[in-house]
Design a protein around this motif. Structure first.
Motif, PDB file in Angstrom:
ATOM      1  N   LEU A  98      -4.300   5.685   4.326  1.00 29.81           N
ATOM      2  CA  LEU A  98      -3.532   4.888   3.368  1.00 29.81           C
ATOM      3  C   LEU A  98      -3.755   5.390   1.951  1.00 29.81           C
ATOM      4  CD1 LEU A  98      -1.939   2.331   2.445  1.00 29.81           C
ATOM      5  CD2 LEU A  98      -4.124   1.108   2.515  1.00 29.81           C
ATOM      6  N   ASP A 124      -7.193  -7.607   0.318  1.00 31.82           N
ATOM      7  CA  ASP A 124      -5.730  -7.661   0.211  1.00 31.82           C
ATOM      8  C   ASP A 124      -5.227  -7.633  -1.231  1.00 31.82           C
ATOM      9  OD1 ASP A 124      -6.653 -10.154  -0.486  1.00 31.82           O
ATOM     10  OD2 ASP A 124      -5.239 -11.286   0.750  1.00 31.82           O
ATOM     11  N   ASP A 128      -2.395  -4.152  -2.502  1.00 32.01           N
ATOM     12  CA  ASP A 128      -0.942  -4.021  -2.672  1.00 32.01           C
ATOM     13  C   ASP A 128      -0.490  -4.428  -4.071  1.00 32.01           C
ATOM     14  OD1 ASP A 128      -0.385  -2.976  -0.201  1.00 32.01           O
ATOM     15  OD2 ASP A 128      -0.003  -4.922   0.745  1.00 32.01           O
ATOM     16  N   CYS A 188      -1.613  -1.829  -6.613  1.00 31.88           N
ATOM     17  CA  CYS A 188      -0.761  -0.634  -6.585  1.00 31.88           C
ATOM     18  C   CYS A 188       0.595  -0.903  -7.223  1.00 31.88           C
ATOM     19  CB  CYS A 188      -0.565  -0.156  -5.149  1.00 31.88           C
ATOM     20  SG  CYS A 188      -2.018   0.651  -4.440  1.00 31.88           S
ATOM     21  N   SER A 223      -3.399  -2.658   3.321  1.00 35.15           N
ATOM     22  CA  SER A 223      -2.022  -2.911   2.906  1.00 35.15           C
ATOM     23  C   SER A 223      -1.337  -3.837   3.895  1.00 35.15           C
ATOM     24  CB  SER A 223      -1.257  -1.586   2.801  1.00 35.15           C
ATOM     25  OG  SER A 223       0.040  -1.791   2.299  1.00 35.15           O
ATOM     26  N   LYS A 237       4.620  -6.522   1.648  1.00 31.30           N
ATOM     27  CA  LYS A 237       4.291  -6.375   0.233  1.00 31.30           C
ATOM     28  C   LYS A 237       5.515  -6.628  -0.636  1.00 31.30           C
ATOM     29  CE  LYS A 237       3.246  -1.995   1.197  1.00 31.30           C
ATOM     30  NZ  LYS A 237       2.696  -0.647   1.003  1.00 31.30           N
TER      31      LYS A 237
END
Length: 281
Positions: A4, A95, A98, A101, A132, A136
C-alpha cells in the motif's frame, strides 16, 4: 501495508525526486544522542511525497515540523511565508491513513507553494500500522476555491492516545539535506524572508559553527489582529500589548516561556525578524 505504501508513494512522486538526508540530520542525531535504529516503537515512510522544487544544500534552512492531518492546513501559511524547503511528518496510525493521504493530496492540488516546497513523511506506532478502506472519501469534485480544511468527516485522532511529538520531530529531521534546520511546531508562523536574513546574519557575524544552536523566541497575537510581517510590526504590537510571549498565559508551567527577557533582547539585537504565531485557543 508495505505494498500500500509503495503504491501510494509511487503515485504521488511521479514528478519529483527524493533527496538523501545530509550531514545536518546525522549531526543532529549525534547531538541528541539519538539512534533511529533504537526507536522500535515507531515506523516511518520517509519522503512519502516529495517537494517538486530543488533547493541548494549550502546556505539554506529547512523548516522541520510535524502534526496530524487535522493540523496539516497550517502548511498553507507556512509555505507562503517560508522561503526554503519544508519537511513535515504526518502522524498516520490505523484508519487515519486515508484522510491523511487525502489531505496531503488536496493541499498539493490547491496550493502550488506546498507542492513545490513541502516534503511529506509519515510515522505511526509499530502496533498501529496504517491501513486503507475501500470506502474512502475523495474531494476532487470540490473546487480549490470552495474546499475547506481540516477536511470533514475525518478520523478522530483522540482515540489513538497521546500524540508522539518527539517521534514526529525525529521523523521530519531524517530527510533534511540542507546545512541548517529550524525546528518549529506546525502552528507557528515565521516572519517573511527569515531564511535569507538568518544566513546573512551568520556570514556577517562569522557565526557558521555547526555546534551553535540559535533560539528564536515565538510570540502570539489575537486572531483579530493581523499577523505582523516583520520585526518592526511585531515591536509595535508588543508596545500596544497586542502580542505576548508564546504560552505566557498557559496554565501549564512546562509550556511557559523561559528566560523570555533574555531571548527577546537577543532577538531584537539582530536584523532578524522574530518568529510569531496566531493564538489558536
Amino acid at each position: 501495508m508495505v505494498h500500500l505504501m509503495k503504491r501510494m508513494k509511487n503515485q504521488y512522486n511521479e514528478n519529483s525526486q527524493q533527496k538523501q538526508a545530509g550531514d545536518t540530520s546525522v549531526f543532529m542525531n549525534k547531538l541528541l544522542n539519538y539512534d533511529p535504529n533504537d526507536d522500535i516503537d515507531y515506523e516511518r515512510e520517509l519522503g512519502f511525497v516529495n517537494a517538486t522544487d530543488d533547493f541548494p544544500k549550502t546556505d539554506m534552512i529547512t523548516l522541520v515540523t510535524q502534526g496530524s492531518w487535522k493540523y496539516a492546513h497550517h502548511l498553507i501559511e507556512l509555505a507562503d511565508r517560508w522561503d526554503g524547503p519544508i519537511s513535515v511528518a504526518i502522524y498516520t496510525p490505523g484508519d487515519s491513513f486515508d484522510i491523511a493521504c487525502e489531505t496531503i493530496h488536496q493541499l498539493r492540488r490547491c496550493y502550488t507553494k506546498i507542492r513545490r516546497k513541502v516534503t511529506f513523511s509519515l510515522f505511526f506506532p509499530s502496533k498501529l500500522p496504517p491501513y486503507s478502506s475501500a470506502n474512502k472519501t475523495r474531494f476532487d469534485d470540490i473546487s480549490c476555491k470552495n474546499i475547506t480544511f481540516p477536511l470533514p468527516d475525518g478520523t478522530p485522532m483522540e482515540k489513538f492516545g497521546a500524540y508522539p511529538t518527539n517521534a514526529g520531530r525525529n521523523t521530519a529531521r531524517m530527510v533534511v539535506y540542507t546545512d541548517y534546520i529550524l525546528l518549529a511546531d506546525i502552528e507557528l508562523i515565521p516572519s517573511r524572508n527569515i531564511t535569507s536574513m538568518f544566513v546573512e546574519m551568520l556570514h556577517r557575524d562569522g557565526k557558521t559553527d555547526k555546534n551553535v544552536v540559535y533560539v528564536i523566541p515565538p510570540f502570539e497575537v489575537s486572531e483579530t489582529v493581523p499577523l505582523p510581517e516583520n520585526k518592526q510590526e511585531l515591536l509595535q504590537l508588543l508596545k500596544k500589548k497586542q502580542a505576548i510571549p508564546f504560552h505566557k498565559v498557559s496554565s501549564d508551567k512546562e509550556l511557559a516561556p523561559t528566560s523570555i527577557r533574555q531571548t527577546r533582547t537577543m532577538c531584537l539585537s539582530y536584523s532578524l525578524a522574530c518568529r510569531i504565531s496566531k493564538a489558536y485557543k
